[in-house]
Write an enzyme that holds these catalytic residues in place. Structure first.
Site, PDB file in Angstrom:
ATOM      1  N   GLU A 217       0.842  -1.201   0.000  1.00  0.00           N
ATOM      2  CA  GLU A 217       0.000   0.000   0.000  1.00  0.00           C
ATOM      3  C   GLU A 217       0.880   1.255   0.000  1.00  0.00           C
ATOM      4  O   GLU A 217       0.788   2.104   0.894  1.00  0.00           O
ATOM      5  CB  GLU A 217      -0.997  -0.020   1.167  1.00  0.00           C
ATOM      6  CG  GLU A 217      -1.929  -1.222   1.045  1.00  0.00           C
ATOM      7  CD  GLU A 217      -3.164  -1.177   1.941  1.00  0.00           C
ATOM      8  OE1 GLU A 217      -3.245  -0.349   2.856  1.00  0.00           O
ATOM      9  OE2 GLU A 217      -4.066  -2.012   1.722  1.00  0.00           O
ATOM     10  N   GLU A 341      -4.571  -8.675  -0.941  1.00  0.00           N
ATOM     11  CA  GLU A 341      -5.416  -8.472   0.258  1.00  0.00           C
ATOM     12  C   GLU A 341      -6.846  -8.354  -0.223  1.00  0.00           C
ATOM     13  O   GLU A 341      -7.146  -7.486  -1.057  1.00  0.00           O
ATOM     14  CB  GLU A 341      -5.016  -7.214   1.032  1.00  0.00           C
ATOM     15  CG  GLU A 341      -3.702  -7.353   1.768  1.00  0.00           C
ATOM     16  CD  GLU A 341      -3.381  -6.167   2.680  1.00  0.00           C
ATOM     17  OE1 GLU A 341      -4.322  -5.512   3.180  1.00  0.00           O
ATOM     18  OE2 GLU A 341      -2.175  -5.908   2.867  1.00  0.00           O
TER      19      GLU A 341
HETATM   20  O1  AHR Z   1      -5.244  -6.239   6.633  1.00  0.00           O
HETATM   21  C1  AHR Z   1      -5.156  -5.129   7.483  1.00  0.00           C
HETATM   22  C2  AHR Z   1      -4.511  -3.934   6.816  1.00  0.00           C
HETATM   23  O2  AHR Z   1      -5.319  -3.511   5.762  1.00  0.00           O
HETATM   24  C3  AHR Z   1      -3.177  -4.174   6.171  1.00  0.00           C
HETATM   25  O3  AHR Z   1      -2.125  -4.069   7.047  1.00  0.00           O
HETATM   26  C4  AHR Z   1      -3.103  -3.082   5.152  1.00  0.00           C
HETATM   27  O4  AHR Z   1      -2.280  -3.436   4.066  1.00  0.00           O
HETATM   28  C5  AHR Z   1      -4.551  -2.874   4.773  1.00  0.00           C
HETATM   29  O5  AHR Z   1      -4.868  -1.531   4.731  1.00  0.00           O
END
Ligand code: AHR
Length: 538
Positions: A217, A341
């Protein structure tokens, strides 16, 4: 048995007449027959096992209390890793696990996590300042003890037979630090000082890590970069990385959900000095959390159920949008998507322990989001090379909940177990015809799913999102006859059904065999269900 004869089916007037909201308002009126066409001669691509990947961050209760209990623990463990979790994971054929973050990755120094455990430093965890942890007892969620580091993570991966995917710190460390981490992991035994260090730590043979994330991110917690700045960092971090005999597959930090300007900005900047740089990117790391609907993980009604499933199903559009944007700079689509993710994200309140930041209890609703999402990945097998649900245990859409000696599987786990049968199959095109579910401005497909071919075996997974309607469905597979069919179903009459430490088996899949008569299949998909049909073809 839900399979009925075609003759009987055709006599039935309609698949459904109306879907009703809890308040009794008709959502939809339809009279069409449900049908699934499986088009064996329209292959999409091989389904990468890495689509069914996982993610484990040093956050809340994921590592400590979840995965790592320590070798001295009374909790059964393999070399300090929770035995029950390993045993369950082995059943999933998990393929890949991403670690150590998430946002944590861009605050992590890999050197803190190697060497004798009692000598490792303790550091403030990236998440220490979140409101949730204020007032929570001190412990590893706040102060990272570094007892679980690279060597322990590799041990975990070997125990579950998964490939490691390590995410580098781009915000806080240098490219040199990253290259030395690669060297620590992959240099041949005895070849360099770092390889000898690894050996001194008990790991003689190289870890052979192939997947490397370049930050996380990077538009946010990973450095607040612009896409142009990040493209420069990406080029720098991936230049002249020591290869040894494992060619690295780099995953670049992709966009937040719908942000196509990040995708376009990165690819435009990356290729400004030549298209050759596209070869550096194995996966474009899209993140998508479909969020929540209703008051919470366990507190929702039928409207919220449909709303969340709709948000989950939006993954399909998201993939298409970013794929199109990537194609503007990468006409041959050398770069694929790594959705590293994804998941639901409910408000706090159902975590199993006070320190489990983002911990949530998953219901049947979350399981259906998981099933819908995995089906979407299968249908885009030509575009998606990896995906990692967030996160493995005690966190967002987790497969497990654990605290001290208590441990359960969630319904998400059962979906992964059912869908593992797709791995390495040839995804083939399917057409689903069922009455859409209309709600507010949104529409949800009345049936959705995916199919994969494994020689003479077809795996077909189907989600029926309707809370009230059984979907009697004709399954047509032109060019093939079904010799035998087995069925595995995850469903419950209560849409809020979930497993708990007290009642761990409220939601578990049930097996059945399907009766086949003649050449066509009719199957009645129960309301609120994820179903896997395994069909032996002749
Ligand atoms: O999964 C939790 C958080 O969500 C992670 O650390 C981040 O990459 C995302 O914003």
């Amino acid at each position: 048995m839900a399979m009925i004869q075609r003759r009987d089916f055709l006599k039935q007037a309609a698949c459904t007449s109306a879907l009703m909201l809890s308040g009794g308002l008709p959502l939809h009126a339809a009279g069409s027959r449900c049908k699934i066409d499986v088009l064996l001669n329209e292959p999409i691509g091989a389904i990468s096992p890495d689509i069914f990947g996982h993610f484990a961050e040093h956050i809340g209760g994921v590592i400590y209390d979840g995965i790592w209990v320590g070798e001295e623990s009374a909790i059964p463990n393999y070399a300090g890793v929770r035995k029950a979790l390993v045993d369950c994971m082995r059943r999933l054929r998990p393929s890949v696990v991403r670690w150590p973050g998430g946002c944590f990755a861009d605050s992590y120094n890999w050197r803190d996590g190697v060497g004798p455990r009692h000598q490792r430093p303790s550091r403030a965890n990236f998440w220490i300042n979140t409101g949730f942890l204020q007032g929570a007892p001190d412990g590893p969620a706040k102060y990272e003890p570094n007892h679980f580091g690279t060597d322990e993570f590799i041990t975990f991966c070997r125990l579950i037979d998964a490939e490691p995917y390590l995410a580098a710190n781009v915000r806080g460390l240098s490219a040199r630090d990253f290259h030395e981490w690669v060297e620590y992991c992959n240099a041949p035994a005895g070849a360099t000082t770092l390889a000898r260090q690894r050996e001194a730590h008990g790991c003689r043979d190289p870890f052979r890590v192939r997947f490397w994330g370049v930050g996380n991110e990077s538009w946010g917690c990973g450095g607040d970069f612009t896409p142009q700045e990040y493209a420069t960092e990406f080029r720098r971090f991936t230049s002249w990385v020591p290869h040894f005999d494992v060619a690295p597959s780099f995953i670049a930090a992709g966009p937040n959900s719908w942000d196509e300007s990040w995708t376009r900005g990165f690819f435009e900047a990356l290729t400004r000095r030549g298209k050759g740089y596209l070869n550096r990117v194995y996966g474009w790391g899209l993140h998508y959390y479909c969020g929540t609907a209703g008051k919470g993980a366990l507190d929702f009604g039928p409207d919220d159920w449909y709303e969340l499933l709709r948000k989950g199903a939006a993954m399909d559009r998201l993939i298409r949008n970013h794929w199109t944007a990537m194609g503007e700079f990468d006409a041959d689509h050398r770069v694929k998507l790594a959705i590293d993710e994804w998941g639901t994200w409910h408000p706090a309140g159902t975590e199993v322990h006070r320190t489990h930041l983002f911990g949530q209890t998953s219901t049947l609703r979350d399981a259906l989001v998981a099933a819908l999402t995995l089906d979407i990945f299968n249908r885009h097998a030509d575009k998606v090379v990896m995906a990692n649900i967030a996160q493995l245990v005690n966190n967002l859409q987790s497969l497990f909940l654990a605290h001290e000696d208590q441990f359960i599987t969630t319904p998400n786990y059962h979906v992964f177990e059912m869908y593992a049968a797709h791995q390495k199959g040839q995804s083939v095109r399917t057409e689903f015809s069922a009455p859409d579910i209309h709600q507010g401005d949104g529409t949800l497909s009345g049936l959705a799913g995916s199919a994969s071919l494994h020689g003479k075996r077809l795996v077909l997974t189907v989600v029926n999102p309707s809370i009230t309607e059984t979907r009697e469905t004709e399954i047509l597979i032109p060019g093939a006859t079904v010799r035998e069919a087995s069925v595995r179903t995850l469903s419950h009459h209560d849409i809020r059904a979930h497993n708990s430490f007290e009642n761990p088996n409220v939601l578990i899949p049930l097996d059945g065999r399907a009766r086949i008569t003649g050449s066509d299949l009719i199957y009645a998909f129960p309301p609120a269900s994820a179903v896997r049909l395994t069909l032996d073809l002749v």
